[in-house]
Design a protein around this motif. Structure first.
Motif, PDB file in Angstrom:
ATOM      1  N   ASP B  37     -15.937 -10.290 -18.527  1.00 52.33           N
ATOM      2  CA  ASP B  37     -16.141  -8.948 -19.282  1.00 52.33           C
ATOM      3  C   ASP B  37     -15.730  -8.812 -20.163  1.00 52.33           C
ATOM      4  N   ARG B  38     -16.914  -8.098 -21.235  1.00 51.07           N
ATOM      5  CA  ARG B  38     -16.877  -8.738 -22.883  1.00 51.07           C
ATOM      6  C   ARG B  38     -15.935  -7.147 -22.939  1.00 51.07           C
ATOM      7  N   GLU B  39     -15.850  -6.144 -22.704  1.00 46.07           N
ATOM      8  CA  GLU B  39     -16.201  -5.074 -22.850  1.00 46.07           C
ATOM      9  C   GLU B  39     -13.931  -4.731 -22.186  1.00 46.07           C
ATOM     10  N   ALA B  40     -13.504  -5.610 -21.246  1.00 45.16           N
ATOM     11  CA  ALA B  40     -12.772  -5.307 -20.805  1.00 45.16           C
ATOM     12  C   ALA B  40     -11.664  -6.793 -21.344  1.00 45.16           C
ATOM     13  N   GLY B  41     -12.028  -7.615 -22.235  1.00 41.33           N
ATOM     14  CA  GLY B  41     -12.050  -8.424 -23.301  1.00 41.33           C
ATOM     15  C   GLY B  41     -11.253 -10.027 -22.230  1.00 41.33           C
ATOM     16  N   VAL B  42     -11.453 -10.045 -20.812  1.00 45.30           N
ATOM     17  CA  VAL B  42     -11.569 -11.072 -19.699  1.00 45.30           C
ATOM     18  C   VAL B  42     -12.314 -11.971 -19.340  1.00 45.30           C
ATOM     19  N   PHE B  43     -12.098 -12.725 -19.035  1.00 46.81           N
ATOM     20  CA  PHE B  43     -13.165 -13.969 -17.880  1.00 46.81           C
ATOM     21  C   PHE B  43     -12.454 -13.571 -16.852  1.00 46.81           C
ATOM     22  N   VAL B  44     -13.213 -14.280 -15.990  1.00 45.79           N
ATOM     23  CA  VAL B  44     -12.672 -14.275 -14.321  1.00 45.79           C
ATOM     24  C   VAL B  44     -13.544 -16.028 -14.227  1.00 45.79           C
ATOM     25  N   ILE B  45     -12.563 -16.948 -13.704  1.00 50.56           N
ATOM     26  CA  ILE B  45     -12.622 -18.424 -13.689  1.00 50.56           C
ATOM     27  C   ILE B  45     -11.570 -18.906 -12.058  1.00 50.56           C
ATOM     28  N   LYS B  46     -12.720 -19.673 -11.645  1.00 50.07           N
ATOM     29  CA  LYS B  46     -12.293 -20.823 -10.181  1.00 50.07           C
ATOM     30  C   LYS B  46     -10.860 -21.605 -10.599  1.00 50.07           C
ATOM     31  N   PRO B  47      -9.856 -21.187  -9.533  1.00 50.16           N
ATOM     32  CA  PRO B  47      -8.240 -21.793 -10.001  1.00 50.16           C
ATOM     33  C   PRO B  47      -8.368 -23.804  -9.526  1.00 50.16           C
ATOM     34  N   SER B  48      -7.787 -24.319 -10.126  1.00 47.71           N
ATOM     35  CA  SER B  48      -7.147 -25.658 -10.035  1.00 47.71           C
ATOM     36  C   SER B  48      -7.478 -26.370  -9.185  1.00 47.71           C
ATOM     37  N   GLY B  49      -8.241 -26.990  -8.561  1.00 56.85           N
ATOM     38  CA  GLY B  49      -7.666 -27.740  -7.366  1.00 56.85           C
ATOM     39  C   GLY B  49      -8.483 -27.145  -5.755  1.00 56.85           C
ATOM     40  N   VAL B  50      -8.681 -25.889  -6.240  1.00 55.72           N
ATOM     41  CA  VAL B  50      -9.306 -24.917  -4.944  1.00 55.72           C
ATOM     42  C   VAL B  50     -10.710 -25.822  -4.061  1.00 55.72           C
ATOM     43  N   PRO B  51     -10.685 -26.181  -3.514  1.00 56.59           N
ATOM     44  CA  PRO B  51     -11.861 -26.858  -2.087  1.00 56.59           C
ATOM     45  C   PRO B  51     -12.685 -25.439  -2.460  1.00 56.59           C
ATOM     46  N   TYR B  52     -14.522 -25.812  -2.555  1.00 58.38           N
ATOM     47  CA  TYR B  52     -14.955 -24.970  -2.540  1.00 58.38           C
ATOM     48  C   TYR B  52     -14.695 -24.168  -0.680  1.00 58.38           C
ATOM     49  N   ASP B  53     -14.465 -24.613  -0.394  1.00 59.30           N
ATOM     50  CA  ASP B  53     -14.450 -24.409   1.862  1.00 59.30           C
ATOM     51  C   ASP B  53     -13.483 -22.815   1.771  1.00 59.30           C
ATOM     52  N   ARG B  54     -12.832 -23.747   1.016  1.00 55.69           N
ATOM     53  CA  ARG B  54     -11.274 -22.610   1.036  1.00 55.69           C
ATOM     54  C   ARG B  54     -11.008 -21.755   0.544  1.00 55.69           C
ATOM     55  N   LEU B  55     -12.096 -22.048  -0.830  1.00 55.04           N
ATOM     56  CA  LEU B  55     -12.188 -20.718  -1.593  1.00 55.04           C
ATOM     57  C   LEU B  55     -12.693 -18.957  -1.225  1.00 55.04           C
ATOM     58  N   ARG B  56     -12.187 -18.363  -2.126  1.00 54.59           N
ATOM     59  CA  ARG B  56     -11.954 -17.005  -1.410  1.00 54.59           C
ATOM     60  C   ARG B  56     -11.937 -16.110  -2.850  1.00 54.59           C
ATOM     61  N   ALA B  57     -12.174 -15.445  -3.235  1.00 57.06           N
ATOM     62  CA  ALA B  57     -12.607 -13.937  -4.537  1.00 57.06           C
ATOM     63  C   ALA B  57     -10.906 -13.494  -4.675  1.00 57.06           C
TER      64      ALA B  57
END
Lengths: 237, 237, 237, 237
Positions: B37-57
């Motif tokens: 989000d360039r206006e807000a000056g941030v990006f959103v990324i996956k956390p380290s080491g969390v399996p995809y099948d347990r990943l939530r927003a």
């Protein structure tokens, strides 16, 4: 949408398109199947860019064989529509056309090598190598590119409907496989077989291919095709 | 967690991350997607080491573009976060970044060979070979290693945003592919395509590659990109 | 069956065994995982010949570390049990062992070639090539064959627990990969990684491998292992 | 259909046929399994052309061993029925037969190379290379082609039932693998193993194969077969 005059053909073409991902031939939305109604002078084809898991019969697009205009449908037809149209126009025996980017068949297309006949899996369906076209010329790319993509196949087969029936597949150089058949589903099955024999051929070539005797290949092709065919017909279930 | 200011971006980035295993690109938890989000000056990324099948927003981590600090999130961001940040800072057109260890693209990275343009599957998306960086120097490994992993890509492209748009992928030598796009999902699609064309190229090279004519490649790239693009746009569904 | 004293370890070992087919590493019932309880002097292992989809915690077999006798369980332990026991006895740091016949790792074992370090995917987990043993001698085959299958790994690593920790995998010549880890699940993850890097190495060698700089490999191994490790730890979810 | 006298055999043969797609060995409807009832002088086989997902026990066809006539069933038996019959007649120890077009085994058949013994995965099941027949002659193709496809295997093994038991698989040149076993399911498992060892062998040959010592191979075969066998027997579950 009111009931289409082509509801049955839409259903057939939808089912064949859904077999692309089921057969493991699809990456993203690459790959499309069409089926023709020659009496009505139209064919039904997948729309452009719609994921298979969202595809419904009403998304399919009905296109006129004579000039390629959209007869029914609110979405844009597949970018490859003109290639399908070119093949339907040149080969009267074709009832369905499939295009995929399945990886092993594409590898042969990119290497500009025909898929050689190395065994009975190939000969059951294809009475000779799956041939590869010349690359399109700058002129063929400049205008009517997609129609010309079909035309290089037509030129490769010298417009011979008999050749199109005995080897229902061709590789467009640096592009990938186009296959056809008696109907949409038949063309899809030929795409599955084209990829399977391409994979087998790639492995065989890495082992050092041996040349099969022609009488064996003939035996396999003729037991599935022509007057004496007896293979793969379940009777009824 | 209270409602995030970045809930919509979190949802997009989650969906793109979940496409990694769905597309068969993931081994274990390898692979991550981010969106900016360039206006807000941030990006959103996956956390380290969390399996995809347990990943939530809510597991996703919001990171500041300027200094890499965590703005939102209770988990550690992906180890590759600084590489993503380096790419976002260098190339203003990038809206999403994906990193995987997909096997065929990694093979080219490990061989330090670009993925060559051998056909239209490649040219539809990449207007040239997918290039490979130089290996990181001892100095680049010693400090800020992950940020420098992005920097070798920036150096490879000479910081040219136009080059980043026409070939939205690069291989980091002995490491693997990084891809980017207009948003998180676009970067993921480029990762899928990068692996697909790497597999096709590997098979093609084993058959003996032929060189495709440039006019064919140009035709494919321009029908999907730029002012005259007409490929893959479904209209609406 | 009355409640086992090793119920928790049984559950862990069951879960790790079920990850073999989930990770695509299994053909038929090939592949087994065990986990050890050093205080109790036993390890828990898959029974012989039971399909993964019928495997339950109560089928697992508890085996004594000192002499290999069955402590709990009504089924025969895996034929590879003595190999696991040999590894547990030689290397005190090992908490779990996995054996598979995953095809790319087997190919290196059959070619009697170590899996070379060609990139960071490998270096993240293995601080050097995955080594391959000598073939077992006629004497080693004649008696205590399965225990000796472990012993050739012990000899290969010169019984050095430190080497077992830095490269937690080995290929038994003409047989296949054995991997180990801090617990059953850790050993399974190393089996997944061993197959992944073997596949990548096979593809890379076909392209012509380049030698990665040692400082890059060291950086990757040390960011995941040892005092300064910071990779892949999610904090908590 | 009234209750078949062969209901139990039909169930076994159905289950084995359904393992073809489950094991990933099937393309389209390619591949079939049969099982024999020697007392009744019949075998049960898949019908021709029926997709696996629609196959039911009542579709299977009961065929007489002596002359190949259909004893029960309304569908046509598999085109390969006469090949199965040829094998049952020549080798009294065979209780089930499987034929597939699995790609790696087909590659060896197309290259007319035996699948070499490169390790224990192979030696656990096959006490020697999986041999490849001579191509069928023009005469063998002209009449009774399918029966003769079995006969070239019989000739290859010199009609020796002992050889058929110690290496329960053969490749028909330019065609593909036929495997057999104590019953339908046993023959299917050998088809799975034949494809697995073919894939491993292909990869191994690309790395440069090493020759395994014979004492290792013997050890593996004898621990699963013959008087002293102890491998893979779960006791009971």
């Amino acid at each position: 949408m009111s009931r289409s005059a082509f509801a049955s053909l839409r259903d057939e073409v939808l089912a064949a398109n859904l077999r692309i991902p089921a057969a493991g031939l699809a990456t993203l939305t690459w790959g499309n199947v069409s089926g023709v109604d020659r009496e009505a002078g139209v064919f039904v084809i997948k729309p452009s860019g719609v994921p298979y898991d969202r595809l419904r019969a009403e998304h399919l697009v009905v296109v006129a064989l004579d000039d390629g205009r959209v007869v029914e449908g609110e979405l844009r037809p597949s970018t490859d529509t003109e290639t399908h149209r070119s093949l339907y126009r040149a080969f009267p025996s074709i009832g369905g056309v499939t295009h995929t980017h399945s990886p092993h068949a594409v590898a042969f297309a990119q290497a500009r090598r025909p898929i050689p006949v190395l065994g009975t899996t190939h000969a059951d369906t294809f009475d000779g190598p799956v041939p590869v076209t010349e690359p399109l010329s700058a002129e063929q790319c400049a205008a009517d590119y997609e129609f010309n993509t079909g035309q290089v196949i037509v030129e490769l087969l010298e417009g011979d409907d008999e050749r199109a029936r005995t080897v229902p597949a061709a590789l467009v150089a640096h592009h990938g496989p186009f296959t056809w058949g008696a109907d949409a589903d038949g063309s899809l099955e030929h795409a599955v077989i084209c990829e399977a024999v391409a994979e087998m051929a790639l492995h065989t070539l890495s082992l050092g291919a041996a040349r099969p005797p022609q009488h064996l290949l003939d035996r396999h092709f003729t037991r599935k095709h022509g007057a004496g065919a007896y293979y793969g017909n379940p009777g009824a279930v």
